[in-house]
Write a protein that holds these residues in place. Sequence first.
Motif, PDB file in Angstrom:
ATOM      1  N   ASN A 191       0.258  12.553   4.716  1.00  0.00           N
ATOM      2  CA  ASN A 191       0.966  13.060   3.543  1.00  0.00           C
ATOM      3  C   ASN A 191       2.135  13.955   3.971  1.00  0.00           C
ATOM      4  N   THR A 221       6.747  12.651   2.375  1.00  0.00           N
ATOM      5  CA  THR A 221       6.401  11.832   1.208  1.00  0.00           C
ATOM      6  C   THR A 221       7.035  12.370  -0.071  1.00  0.00           C
ATOM      7  N   GLN A 243       6.273  13.328  -4.630  1.00  0.00           N
ATOM      8  CA  GLN A 243       4.963  12.757  -4.907  1.00  0.00           C
ATOM      9  C   GLN A 243       3.917  13.297  -3.938  1.00  0.00           C
ATOM     10  N   ASP A 253       0.517  15.152  -4.929  1.00  0.00           N
ATOM     11  CA  ASP A 253      -0.780  14.650  -4.470  1.00  0.00           C
ATOM     12  C   ASP A 253      -1.590  15.758  -3.799  1.00  0.00           C
ATOM     13  N   GLU A 293      -2.851  17.973  -6.436  1.00  0.00           N
ATOM     14  CA  GLU A 293      -3.949  17.320  -7.164  1.00  0.00           C
ATOM     15  C   GLU A 293      -5.248  17.413  -6.371  1.00  0.00           C
ATOM     16  N   PRO A 351       2.069   7.272   1.413  1.00  0.00           N
ATOM     17  CA  PRO A 351       1.454   8.043   0.329  1.00  0.00           C
ATOM     18  C   PRO A 351      -0.067   8.011   0.427  1.00  0.00           C
ATOM     19  N   LEU A 352      -0.690   9.050  -0.059  1.00  0.00           N
ATOM     20  CA  LEU A 352      -2.149   9.092  -0.085  1.00  0.00           C
ATOM     21  C   LEU A 352      -2.696   8.138  -1.145  1.00  0.00           C
ATOM     22  N   MET A 357      -4.716   8.117  -3.790  1.00  0.00           N
ATOM     23  CA  MET A 357      -5.353   9.196  -4.529  1.00  0.00           C
ATOM     24  C   MET A 357      -6.638   8.772  -5.241  1.00  0.00           C
ATOM     25  N   ASN A 403      -9.776  11.096  -4.672  1.00  0.00           N
ATOM     26  CA  ASN A 403     -10.474  11.738  -5.793  1.00  0.00           C
ATOM     27  C   ASN A 403     -11.941  11.319  -5.871  1.00  0.00           C
TER      28      ASN A 403
END
Length: 408
Positions: free
Chosen positions: A88, A91, A94, A98, A101, A128-129, A131, A135
Amino acid sequence: MVTIQSEAIKVLKEGHVTTPKGFTAGGLHCGIRKKRRDFGWIHSVTPAVAAGVYTMNVFQAAPLKVTRRAINETSHLQAIIVNSGIANACTGKQGDLDAEEMQKNAAAKLNIPANHVAIASTGLIGSPLPMEKINKAIHGITIDKEANPQHFEDAILTTDTVTKHVAVQLEVDGKTITIGGAAKGSGMIHPNMATMLGFITTDAAIEAESLQLALKQTTDTTFNMITVDGDCSTNDMVLVMANGQQENHPLNQSHPQWSLFVDALKMVSEELAKMIARDGEGASKLIEVKVTGAPTQDAASHVAKAVISSNLVKTAVYGADPNWGRIICAVGYSEQPVNPDKVCIEIGEIPVVKEGIPVAFDELDGKQYLQQDNITLHVNLQDGPYKATAWGCDLTYDYVKINASYRT
């Protein structure tokens, strides 16, 4: 491997980040990586005084920025959340969202304030992760006594070949204080914090400013004195959490046992740093460079770093070639006030240079010494009272193989 000796500090045979009272840790596989665990956490039963040091790379990853902000706001943490496989980093907006979040959702899961959660990521830069997977992993966090610190140690690894952990105990105010640590790091490692994550826990009570000072001082002589390949990463940090569960009088610089606590913190940091250096990508040997007789502390540190960072020195050690010319060359380009007519060099216990002049030695003895797993190079500048030690590893064919196919 422990080199710092103290009768007042006991090294625990099996020590982890959860050995200090009031900490749990765990890890699981969330799907970022194909098979290995790739998501881990550390949790304290109560908010812990926290301190951090961070990479010097100007491209600082989103998780690092979120974590630094959290510690600056409250000087406390209660949880650390880590994913491996994707860094991450680079990036954009976003990536920031992330990381925030992750922090927010972990805080909700653990029922703690968001700024009591630190976030760390390590792995591929620029991606990008996922997510949804992150989560789901956050939802799977458990903080009971059944959580497994070894699962955490495994979850934070990237190209590492082994997990890295240590713990020590000492007496403070008649209380048994424990300091535990875990780390990851194998490549892109160079002084000033790089491609490594270090997590240290203690059940000592300590004032926030004093903990930050102790961490900065110990980092300068441990984590910032290792190198594998000279590259400095975007994500990396060392965090310390002190939850005060042993209820000693809060430690600070005026406490009569302050120096003992700092020595114990240094012992944990140094052992983790050496484990990282020894596990460098493709490495077969740990190299230790000891510089003595320097006119200043900076000179000692810079000379040690110059020698340990030299690819020619590292390849000579790999090939068991006692080529002292590569060592003296690195000393010379360290940009420090070195008198060439005073420098002495030893490979192990074999003198090879005395006051800038070659010393006759048996090449076979030098070769046999360099075939060992642990190598020490001594450099005496004979120009002052200061000294420093740096750690690194040899440079092998496997390093090229690992990094040539890192993305594929």
